[in-house]
Design a protein around this motif. Structure first.
Motif, PDB file in Angstrom:
ATOM      1  N   ARG A   4     -41.570 -61.399   4.167  1.00 54.41           N
ATOM      2  CA  ARG A   4     -41.961 -62.845   3.687  1.00 54.41           C
ATOM      3  C   ARG A   4     -41.937 -62.873   2.272  1.00 54.41           C
ATOM      4  NH1 ARG A   4     -44.702 -66.308   6.222  1.00 54.41           N
ATOM      5  NH2 ARG A   4     -43.914 -67.774   4.662  1.00 54.41           N
ATOM      6  N   VAL A   5     -42.487 -61.525   1.774  1.00 51.98           N
ATOM      7  CA  VAL A   5     -42.532 -61.465   0.181  1.00 51.98           C
ATOM      8  C   VAL A   5     -41.789 -60.290  -0.026  1.00 51.98           C
ATOM      9  CG1 VAL A   5     -44.107 -60.840  -1.871  1.00 51.98           C
ATOM     10  CG2 VAL A   5     -44.661 -62.728   0.291  1.00 51.98           C
ATOM     11  N   MET A   6     -41.016 -60.130  -1.438  1.00 53.34           N
ATOM     12  CA  MET A   6     -40.167 -59.039  -1.843  1.00 53.34           C
ATOM     13  C   MET A   6     -40.224 -59.249  -3.281  1.00 53.34           C
ATOM     14  SD  MET A   6     -36.286 -58.137  -1.819  1.00 53.34           S
ATOM     15  CE  MET A   6     -36.292 -57.144  -0.002  1.00 53.34           C
TER      16      MET A   6
ATOM     17  N   HIS B 119     -56.318 -62.229  -0.835  1.00 49.65           N
ATOM     18  CA  HIS B 119     -55.299 -62.548   0.059  1.00 49.65           C
ATOM     19  C   HIS B 119     -54.089 -61.854  -0.757  1.00 49.65           C
ATOM     20  CE1 HIS B 119     -51.507 -65.203   0.591  1.00 49.65           C
ATOM     21  NE2 HIS B 119     -52.178 -65.265   1.754  1.00 49.65           N
ATOM     22  N   LEU B 120     -53.877 -61.925  -2.139  1.00 46.69           N
ATOM     23  CA  LEU B 120     -52.707 -61.336  -2.793  1.00 46.69           C
ATOM     24  C   LEU B 120     -52.928 -59.666  -2.405  1.00 46.69           C
ATOM     25  CD1 LEU B 120     -50.284 -61.326  -4.589  1.00 46.69           C
ATOM     26  CD2 LEU B 120     -51.867 -60.999  -6.565  1.00 46.69           C
TER      27      LEU B 120
ATOM     28  N   THR C 254     -50.354 -55.100   0.514  1.00 45.51           N
ATOM     29  CA  THR C 254     -50.423 -53.840   1.433  1.00 45.51           C
ATOM     30  C   THR C 254     -49.991 -54.044   2.957  1.00 45.51           C
ATOM     31  OG1 THR C 254     -52.790 -54.521   1.713  1.00 45.51           O
ATOM     32  CG2 THR C 254     -52.159 -52.958  -0.040  1.00 45.51           C
ATOM     33  N   ASP C 255     -49.352 -55.351   3.231  1.00 43.92           N
ATOM     34  CA  ASP C 255     -48.965 -55.589   4.534  1.00 43.92           C
ATOM     35  C   ASP C 255     -47.517 -55.305   4.662  1.00 43.92           C
ATOM     36  OD1 ASP C 255     -48.075 -56.478   7.013  1.00 43.92           O
ATOM     37  OD2 ASP C 255     -49.079 -58.631   6.798  1.00 43.92           O
ATOM     38  N   HIS C 256     -47.340 -54.053   5.223  1.00 39.75           N
ATOM     39  CA  HIS C 256     -45.957 -53.474   5.011  1.00 39.75           C
ATOM     40  C   HIS C 256     -44.888 -54.367   5.946  1.00 39.75           C
ATOM     41  CE1 HIS C 256     -47.041 -49.067   3.577  1.00 39.75           C
ATOM     42  NE2 HIS C 256     -47.946 -50.200   2.898  1.00 39.75           N
ATOM     43  N   ASP C 257     -45.284 -55.034   6.784  1.00 40.18           N
ATOM     44  CA  ASP C 257     -44.581 -55.796   7.669  1.00 40.18           C
ATOM     45  C   ASP C 257     -44.189 -57.210   7.102  1.00 40.18           C
ATOM     46  OD1 ASP C 257     -44.448 -54.123   9.878  1.00 40.18           O
ATOM     47  OD2 ASP C 257     -46.392 -55.146  10.829  1.00 40.18           O
TER      48      ASP C 257
ATOM     49  N   ASP D 243     -46.837 -46.066  -3.971  1.00 36.92           N
ATOM     50  CA  ASP D 243     -47.419 -45.513  -3.057  1.00 36.92           C
ATOM     51  C   ASP D 243     -49.137 -45.264  -2.978  1.00 36.92           C
ATOM     52  OD1 ASP D 243     -46.920 -43.929  -0.289  1.00 36.92           O
ATOM     53  OD2 ASP D 243     -47.768 -42.308  -1.475  1.00 36.92           O
ATOM     54  N   ARG D 244     -49.390 -44.921  -3.968  1.00 40.50           N
ATOM     55  CA  ARG D 244     -51.085 -44.582  -4.290  1.00 40.50           C
ATOM     56  C   ARG D 244     -51.683 -45.987  -4.116  1.00 40.50           C
ATOM     57  NH1 ARG D 244     -49.212 -41.167  -8.035  1.00 40.50           N
ATOM     58  NH2 ARG D 244     -49.380 -42.578  -9.633  1.00 40.50           N
ATOM     59  N   LEU D 245     -51.046 -47.197  -4.343  1.00 31.51           N
ATOM     60  CA  LEU D 245     -51.682 -48.713  -3.977  1.00 31.51           C
ATOM     61  C   LEU D 245     -51.419 -49.182  -2.523  1.00 31.51           C
ATOM     62  CD1 LEU D 245     -50.266 -50.416  -7.655  1.00 31.51           C
ATOM     63  CD2 LEU D 245     -52.951 -49.999  -6.900  1.00 31.51           C
ATOM     64  N   GLY D 246     -50.658 -48.575  -2.076  1.00 28.95           N
ATOM     65  CA  GLY D 246     -50.595 -48.653  -0.467  1.00 28.95           C
ATOM     66  C   GLY D 246     -49.304 -49.825  -0.157  1.00 28.95           C
ATOM     67  N   VAL D 247     -48.353 -49.975  -1.308  1.00 26.47           N
ATOM     68  CA  VAL D 247     -47.282 -51.027  -1.325  1.00 26.47           C
ATOM     69  C   VAL D 247     -46.165 -50.154  -0.545  1.00 26.47           C
ATOM     70  CG1 VAL D 247     -45.897 -52.413  -2.591  1.00 26.47           C
ATOM     71  CG2 VAL D 247     -48.304 -52.147  -3.243  1.00 26.47           C
ATOM     72  N   ASP D 248     -45.537 -50.835   0.348  1.00 26.05           N
ATOM     73  CA  ASP D 248     -44.290 -50.341   0.706  1.00 26.05           C
ATOM     74  C   ASP D 248     -43.160 -50.386   0.068  1.00 26.05           C
ATOM     75  OD1 ASP D 248     -42.391 -49.837   3.202  1.00 26.05           O
ATOM     76  OD2 ASP D 248     -41.678 -51.705   2.685  1.00 26.05           O
ATOM     77  N   VAL D 249     -42.313 -49.347  -0.334  1.00 23.77           N
ATOM     78  CA  VAL D 249     -41.378 -49.277  -1.259  1.00 23.77           C
ATOM     79  C   VAL D 249     -40.231 -49.443  -0.067  1.00 23.77           C
ATOM     80  CG1 VAL D 249     -40.019 -47.853  -2.836  1.00 23.77           C
ATOM     81  CG2 VAL D 249     -42.705 -48.083  -3.061  1.00 23.77           C
TER      82      VAL D 249
END
Length: 324
Positions: A13-15, A219-220, A225-228, A254-260
């Motif tokens: 949904r977000v990139m 929300h942001l 951090t929602d990898h799906d 990665d440390r922030l928990g963001v999917d790469v």
């Protein structure tokens, strides 16, 4: 591993697309957005890059308000917005000024103005204002569109921007805790006849403003951090500094928990178009070997150096064919 950029975008949904300045993030972001619109999705592309390349790329005026860029297949469409840091900061401070003027005692109005005038150029003010706008666009964009594509500022700015929801959320939580203590003291004072109804209304509004702000940042942070739902794609050139910066950026994300979700090597030199470009191709291969060694589990793809810049809908559509 080979990156399927079309499939990656189709599942999110977000990139976010980020990387070192000058590597072609805006072109890749716009091509991904157009590709998804032509697949039938409603897409919003957002640029936070102060270089303002989105309008040049689409050969039309793109500003701080959402504009229509292209039609897609079926119900698909593509809209765009280019965040203006100066205008965003001014609007942010104007809103804060209006709120404080309304909530603070009248005799403190001059102090409020002096404080905000000094804050305009304070370190981090532009980034905080842009974060507020990004949070709003992600929240409204995910409600109104199938996909939000964010073309972000250069790597260092992006990493700080993505860490701000946590920092500013904690700051807002701290303010709310102080308001809780103030409310309890105020309630005691009111029982003793020392607090008026106007003061109680003012304090309730302050709490409401802070709560809305905390919810917006939360929300942001949840989306990031929602990898799906959300992924980050790093765009880079096959050169030493962009490669090193990419490795560092992926570690921060990665440390922030963001999917790469992947790496896009843009403007890759051909090996069969003359001696100079062949030599560049060989040098680039050395840097890409470093990249693969450092990030073996992150999928990637290469987009070749093109004879002309991809501009307009058809140029961007041709660019997207390289990852289909």
């Amino acid at each position: 591993m080979l990156l399927d950029l079309h499939g990656l975008a189709a599942r999110r949904r977000v990139m976010f697309l980020g990387g070192k300045g000058g590597v072609g993030k805006t072109s890749i972001a716009s091509a991904v957005a157009l590709d998804q619109a032509r697949a039938g999705r409603r897409v919003l592309v957002v640029s936070t890059d102060p270089a303002h390349n989105l309008g040049h790329l689409w050969q039309r005026e793109v500003g701080d308000d959402v504009v229509h860029l292209a039609r897609g297949a079926a119900d698909g469409s593509l809209d765009g917005v280019e965040i203006d840091p100066g205008r965003t900061t001014a609007a942010h401070l104007a809103a804060v000024r209006a709120t404080l003027r309304r909530l603070m005692p009248e005799h403190l109005g001059g102090e409020v103005d002096r404080h905000l005038d000094l804050a305009r150029d304070a370190p981090g003010m532009h980034e905080a204002a842009i974060l507020e706008r990004v949070a709003d666009l992600v929240q409204t964009g995910t409600a109104d569109y199938d996909l939000v594509v964010l073309d972000t500022a250069p790597s260092g700015h992006t990493a700080r921007l993505l860490s701000l929801p946590e920092t500013m959320g904690a700051w807002t939580d701290g303010l709310l805790r102080r308001r809780d203590r103030s409310d309890r003291l105020g309630a005691a004072a009111q029982m003793l006849g020392g607090r008026g109804e106007a003061t109680a209304r003012r304090d309730a509004e302050i709490r409401s403003v802070l709560t809305r702000r905390r919810e917006r940042f939360a929300h942001l942070r949840d989306v990031l951090t929602d990898h799906d739902a959300c992924t980050f794609v790093v765009v880079l050139a096959a050169e030493r500094l962009p490669v090193l910066e990419t490795v560092e950026l992926v570690g921060q994300l990665d440390r922030l928990g963001v999917d790469v979700g992947g790496l896009v090597v843009n403007k890759r030199s051909p090996a069969d178009a003359g001696e100079l470009l062949a030599a560049r191709h060989a040098a680039e291969s050395v840097h890409l070997a470093t990249l693969r060694s450092a990030l073996p589990d992150v999928p990637g793809c290469e987009v070749p150096l093109l004879a002309a810049e991809p501009v307009g809908a058809e140029g961007l559509a041709r660019l997207a064919t390289w990852w289909h």
